[in-house]
Design an enzyme around this catalytic site. Structure first.
Site, PDB file in Angstrom:
ATOM      1  N   CYS A   1      64.914  31.534  38.255  1.00 31.83           N
ATOM      2  CA  CYS A   1      66.332  31.116  38.206  1.00 31.83           C
ATOM      3  C   CYS A   1      67.281  32.178  37.669  1.00 31.83           C
ATOM      4  O   CYS A   1      68.165  32.626  38.391  1.00 31.83           O
ATOM      5  CB  CYS A   1      66.455  29.839  37.384  1.00 31.83           C
ATOM      6  SG  CYS A   1      65.692  28.436  38.204  1.00 31.83           S
TER       7      CYS A   1
ATOM      8  N   LEU B   1      68.268  33.024  21.203  1.00 30.72           N
ATOM      9  CA  LEU B   1      68.543  34.240  20.435  1.00 30.72           C
ATOM     10  C   LEU B   1      67.225  34.899  20.012  1.00 30.72           C
ATOM     11  O   LEU B   1      67.146  35.471  18.929  1.00 30.72           O
ATOM     12  CB  LEU B   1      69.402  33.924  19.202  1.00 30.72           C
ATOM     13  CG  LEU B   1      70.886  33.654  19.456  1.00 30.72           C
ATOM     14  CD1 LEU B   1      71.621  33.405  18.136  1.00 30.72           C
ATOM     15  CD2 LEU B   1      71.565  34.804  20.208  1.00 30.72           C
TER      16      LEU B   1
ATOM     17  N   ARG C   1      57.370  34.349  39.181  1.00 24.88           N
ATOM     18  CA  ARG C   1      58.494  34.952  39.899  1.00 24.88           C
ATOM     19  C   ARG C   1      59.345  35.783  38.926  1.00 24.88           C
ATOM     20  O   ARG C   1      59.787  35.302  37.909  1.00 24.88           O
ATOM     21  CB  ARG C   1      59.335  33.863  40.580  1.00 24.88           C
ATOM     22  CG  ARG C   1      58.622  33.246  41.770  1.00 24.88           C
ATOM     23  CD  ARG C   1      59.419  32.136  42.414  1.00 24.88           C
ATOM     24  NE  ARG C   1      59.302  30.880  41.719  1.00 24.88           N
ATOM     25  CZ  ARG C   1      59.819  29.718  42.160  1.00 24.88           C
ATOM     26  NH1 ARG C   1      60.503  29.686  43.283  1.00 24.88           N
ATOM     27  NH2 ARG C   1      59.660  28.614  41.470  1.00 24.88           N
TER      28      ARG C   1
ATOM     29  N   ASN D   1      73.611  29.112  33.662  1.00 29.45           N
ATOM     30  CA  ASN D   1      72.462  30.020  33.679  1.00 29.45           C
ATOM     31  C   ASN D   1      72.861  31.445  33.307  1.00 29.45           C
ATOM     32  O   ASN D   1      72.146  32.129  32.581  1.00 29.45           O
ATOM     33  CB  ASN D   1      71.793  30.004  35.061  1.00 29.45           C
ATOM     34  CG  ASN D   1      70.732  28.918  35.144  1.00 29.45           C
ATOM     35  OD1 ASN D   1      70.582  28.134  34.219  1.00 29.45           O
ATOM     36  ND2 ASN D   1      70.007  28.859  36.247  1.00 29.45           N
TER      37      ASN D   1
HETATM   38  P1  NAD Z   1      60.164  26.157  44.787  1.00 28.76           P
HETATM   39  O1  NAD Z   1      60.141  27.423  45.516  1.00 28.76           O
HETATM   40  O2  NAD Z   1      59.173  25.892  43.700  1.00 28.76           O
HETATM   41  O3  NAD Z   1      60.034  24.942  45.811  1.00 28.76           O
HETATM   42  C1  NAD Z   1      60.797  24.831  46.961  1.00 28.76           C
HETATM   43  C2  NAD Z   1      60.027  23.960  47.954  1.00 28.76           C
HETATM   44  O4  NAD Z   1      60.898  23.659  49.063  1.00 28.76           O
HETATM   45  C3  NAD Z   1      58.795  24.645  48.540  1.00 28.76           C
HETATM   46  O5  NAD Z   1      57.666  23.803  48.372  1.00 28.76           O
HETATM   47  C4  NAD Z   1      59.136  24.830  50.022  1.00 28.76           C
HETATM   48  O6  NAD Z   1      58.030  24.731  50.893  1.00 28.76           O
HETATM   49  C5  NAD Z   1      60.106  23.669  50.251  1.00 28.76           C
HETATM   50  N1  NAD Z   1      60.986  23.827  51.403  1.00 28.76           N
HETATM   51  C6  NAD Z   1      61.633  24.945  51.827  1.00 28.76           C
HETATM   52  N2  NAD Z   1      62.374  24.664  52.927  1.00 28.76           N
HETATM   53  C7  NAD Z   1      62.194  23.342  53.193  1.00 28.76           C
HETATM   54  C8  NAD Z   1      62.715  22.475  54.176  1.00 28.76           C
HETATM   55  N3  NAD Z   1      63.559  22.911  55.102  1.00 28.76           N
HETATM   56  N4  NAD Z   1      62.322  21.191  54.168  1.00 28.76           N
HETATM   57  C9  NAD Z   1      61.454  20.744  53.241  1.00 28.76           C
HETATM   58  N5  NAD Z   1      60.937  21.515  52.261  1.00 28.76           N
HETATM   59  C10 NAD Z   1      61.309  22.812  52.232  1.00 28.76           C
HETATM   60  O7  NAD Z   1      61.650  26.011  44.234  1.00 28.76           O
HETATM   61  P2  NAD Z   1      62.119  25.393  42.834  1.00 28.76           P
HETATM   62  O8  NAD Z   1      61.754  26.323  41.725  1.00 28.76           O
HETATM   63  O9  NAD Z   1      61.719  23.974  42.773  1.00 28.76           O
HETATM   64  O10 NAD Z   1      63.704  25.494  43.009  1.00 28.76           O
HETATM   65  C11 NAD Z   1      64.411  24.685  43.916  1.00 28.76           C
HETATM   66  C12 NAD Z   1      65.899  24.833  43.634  1.00 28.76           C
HETATM   67  O11 NAD Z   1      66.186  24.323  42.324  1.00 28.76           O
HETATM   68  C13 NAD Z   1      66.386  26.289  43.625  1.00 28.76           C
HETATM   69  O12 NAD Z   1      67.686  26.332  44.143  1.00 28.76           O
HETATM   70  C14 NAD Z   1      66.384  26.646  42.157  1.00 28.76           C
HETATM   71  O13 NAD Z   1      67.319  27.649  41.852  1.00 28.76           O
HETATM   72  C15 NAD Z   1      66.798  25.339  41.530  1.00 28.76           C
HETATM   73  N6  NAD Z   1      66.333  25.161  40.143  1.00 28.76           N
HETATM   74  C16 NAD Z   1      65.072  25.585  39.793  1.00 28.76           C
HETATM   75  C17 NAD Z   1      64.633  25.380  38.492  1.00 28.76           C
HETATM   76  C18 NAD Z   1      63.267  25.848  38.063  1.00 28.76           C
HETATM   77  O14 NAD Z   1      63.017  25.885  36.853  1.00 28.76           O
HETATM   78  N7  NAD Z   1      62.370  26.198  38.969  1.00 28.76           N
HETATM   79  C19 NAD Z   1      65.466  24.758  37.543  1.00 28.76           C
HETATM   80  C20 NAD Z   1      66.724  24.320  37.962  1.00 28.76           C
HETATM   81  C21 NAD Z   1      67.147  24.535  39.259  1.00 28.76           C
END
Ligand code: NAD
Length: 436
Positions: A262, A252, A329, A210
Site C-alpha cells: 500500500c 514513530l 510486496r 496513507n
Molecule cells: P490482492 O492483490 O491481495 O488481491 C486482489 C485480488 O483481486 C486477487 O486475488 C486477484 O486475483 C483479484 N482480482 C483481480 N482482478 C479481478 C477481477 N476482475 N475480478 C475478480 N477478482 C479479481 O490485493 P489487496 O492487498 O487485497 O488490495 C486490494 C485493494 O485494497 C488495493 O487497491 C489496495 O490498495 C487496497 N488496500 C489494501 C490493503 C492491504 O493491507 N493489503 C489495505 C487497505 C486497502
C-alpha cells in the site's frame, strides 16, 4: 441481512467478505484466479492473516459464505457488489486500474437488477465516476438502477480481522446519499464513527491518510539519521515526541522504512495525481527518497563493518514487509537482500511466514529453518522485520553459530549494550552504538 458479492479475494476482499458474513450477511466472494477459489473451497487460505482461517471455516459451515469464479452467480440477487481488486503501481507511479476496469466491465456485462457498487480498492480521485460511466455505457438494461459508493479500506495486514471489526472510522462517499446510507447500515453493528461525504473527497482521504503515515515514518527515519551522527537516541526522541498530544506515539519507530502493498504505491500514485494536475508534490518525493535511502543505509552499515561484501555471508531475519503477514510486496528486507547479492555477498534468511514468496522473488536467497541456522557461518546478521519471535533469541547460541560478530538491528528491537557485552559489534538505527 443483506446479500453481498465481494470481487477479489486478496487481503482486503477475503477479510471484508468473511467479516460481513460473520456479521450475519450472506456473502459470495468472487475471484478470477481459479486456483485461489479452488483452494478456498477446500478450506486452504491463499494468504496468512491471524484469525482469518477460523472465521472463514465458521461462516462457510454456517452457510453464509461461499466462493466462486462466476460473476453471474456472485451477482445473482446481490444488493451490494464490493470491488476489492488490486491497484498496483504502473512504471510511472500511476495507479494501474486495469483490474478495476475488468471488474467494472464484468459487472456491466452480467448485472440485471438494481445494485449498489461499493469501491473498496484504493483508487485515484475520479474513479467512482469512471466506474459509474462504464456500467452505464456498457450495461444492456437501459433503465438499470445502480449507484457507486466509495468506501476505502484502512485495515492493516497482520491485524486485518480486528481492524475490520473495530475500525477507527468508516468513510463513505457517493453522489447518491441514499446509497451511501445503505452502505452505512452494513457497518452500524460495529458501532464505529461513520463519515459520509462526497465521492471524490473520500477517494482523497484514503491517499492522504496513507501518505501521511508514510511521511511520519520517513520523518522519524530522517531524525534517526541526524541522531546517529550526533550521539542522540531516536527511541527516546520518539518517546518524548509521542507524549505530546498533538503528535502521539504511533508510526514513530525508526528502522528500515516502510514497504508493502500500500504505502509505496499509494504515495507514488498521489504524487502522480498531483503532478498531472499541475501541483508540485515535493514533500511526497522526499518521503519516497528518504525511504529508499534507509534501505541503502543498512547495506552501508554492513559495508562499514565488514568492508567489501564480496564473498561475505549475511544472515537476514525477517523477509515479509512487516511482522504477522506473508506479504513480501516491496518488502525492505528483499530490496536490501537484492543489494547485498549485487555486491557479491551470499545471503541466507528466515521468516515465519514469507519464505515461499521470498524465494519466488529471489531464487538466490538461501532459506533456513530458524534464526539459529541463519546465523550459521554468517559474517553479519541483519534484523530486517521485527517478528515477535526474534525479540528474545539465545544470543550465546547465535554467537557460537556465527563466523563474524556484526549485528545490524534494522528495527531497534535488541539492547545494543547487552549484545556488545556478549561480544557482538552492534549497530541499530539512530541509536548510539557501543561499538561505533
Ligand atoms: P490482492 O492483490 O491481495 O488481491 C486482489 C485480488 O483481486 C486477487 O486475488 C486477484 O486475483 C483479484 N482480482 C483481480 N482482478 C479481478 C477481477 N476482475 N475480478 C475478480 N477478482 C479479481 O490485493 P489487496 O492487498 O487485497 O488490495 C486490494 C485493494 O485494497 C488495493 O487497491 C489496495 O490498495 C487496497 N488496500 C489494501 C490493503 C492491504 O493491507 N493489503 C489495505 C487497505 C486497502
Amino acid at each position: 441481512m443483506a446479500k453481498i458479492c465481494v470481487i477479489g479475494t486478496g487481503y482486503v476482499g477475503l477479510v471484508t467478505g468473511t467479516c460481513f458474513s460473520d456479521m450475519g450477511h450472506q456473502v459470495t466472494c468472487l475471484d478470477i484466479d481459479k486456483s485461489r477459489i479452488e483452494q478456498l473451497n477446500r478450506g486452504i487460505m491463499p494468504i496468512y492473516e491471524p484469525g482469518l482461517q477460523q472465521l472463514v471455516e465458521q461462516n462457510v459451515e454456517a452457510g453464509r459464505l461461499d466462493f466462486t469464479t462466476s460473476y453471474p452467480k456472485a451477482l445473482d440477487n446481490s444488493e451490494f457488489a464490493i470491488i476489492a481488486v488490486g491497484t498496483p503501481s504502473s512504471d510511472d507511479g500511476e495507479a494501474d486500474m486495469h483490474y478495476v476496469k475488468m471488474a467494472a466491465d464484468s459487472i456491466a456485462e452480467y448485472l440485471d437488477h438494481p445494485i449498489i457498487i461499493v469501491n473498496k480498492s484504493t483508487v485515484p480521485v475520479g474513479t467512482g465516476d469512471w466506474v459509474a460511466e462504464i456500467i452505464h455505457d456498457q450495461n444492456s438494461h437501459d433503465t438499470l438502477n445502480f449507484s457507486v459508493v466509495s468506501n476505502p479500506e484502512f485495515l492493516r495486514e497482520g491485524s486485518a480481522v480486528n481492524d475490520f471489526m473495530k475500525p477507527d472510522r468508516v468513510v463513505l462517499g457517493s453522489t447518491n446519499l441514499k446509497a451511501a446510507r445503505k452502505v452505512a447500515e452494513l457497518y452500524e453493528a460495529l458501532r464505529s464513527p461513520i463519515m459520509i461525504t462526497d465521492l471524490r473527497t473520500v477517494e482523497m482521504i484514503k491517499y492522504a491518510s496513507n501518505a501521511y503515515l508514510a511521511t511520519r515514518i520517513s520523518y522519524i527515519n530522517e531524525i534517526a539519521n541526524i541522531c546517529e551522527s550526533m550521539g542522540a537516541d531516536v527511541r527516546e526522541v520518539a518517546r518524548g515526541m509521542g507524549m505530546d498530544k498533538r503528535i502521539g506515539p504511533a508510526f514513530l519507530d525508526a528502522g528500515l522504512g516502510w514497504g508493502g502493498s500500500c504505502f509505496p504505491k499509494d504515495v507514488k500514485a498521489l504524487a502522480h495525481m498531483a503532478a498531472t494536475h499541475g501541483a508540485h508534490p515535493q514533500l511526497l518525493q522526499a518521503v519516497v527518497d528518504i525511504n529508499h535511502n534507509q534501505r541503502k543505509g543498512a547495506v552501508k552499515k554492513l559495508k562499514g563493518a565488514l568492508g567489501d561484501l564480496k564473498g561475505k555471508m549475511i544472515g537476514v531475519l525477517g523477509l515479509s514487509f512487516k511482522p504477522n503477514t506473508d506479504d513480501t510486496r516491496d518488502a525492505p528486507a528483499l530490496d536490501i537482500i537484492r543489494m547485498l547479492l549485487a555486491a557479491g555477498a551470499t545471503v541466507q534468511g528466515f521468516d515465519p511466514q514469507a519464505m515461499k514468496a521470498s524465494k519466488a522473488e529471489l531464487p538466490d536467497l538461501i532459506l533456513c529453518q530458524n534464526p539459529y541456522d541463519v546465523a550459521k557461518g554468517a559474517d553479519a546478521l541483519l534484523l530486517a522485520t521485527e517478528w515477535n519471535e526474534f525479540k528474545s533469541l539465545d544470543f550465546e547460541r547465535i554467537k557460537a553459530n556465527m563466523r563474524g560478530r556484526v549485528i545490524v538491528d534494522g528495527r531497534n528491537i535488541w539492547d545494543g549494550q547487552d549484545l556488545h557485552d556478549l561480544g557482538f559489534i552492534y549497530f541499530g538505527i539512530g541509536v548510539p552504538s557501543p561499538d561505533a
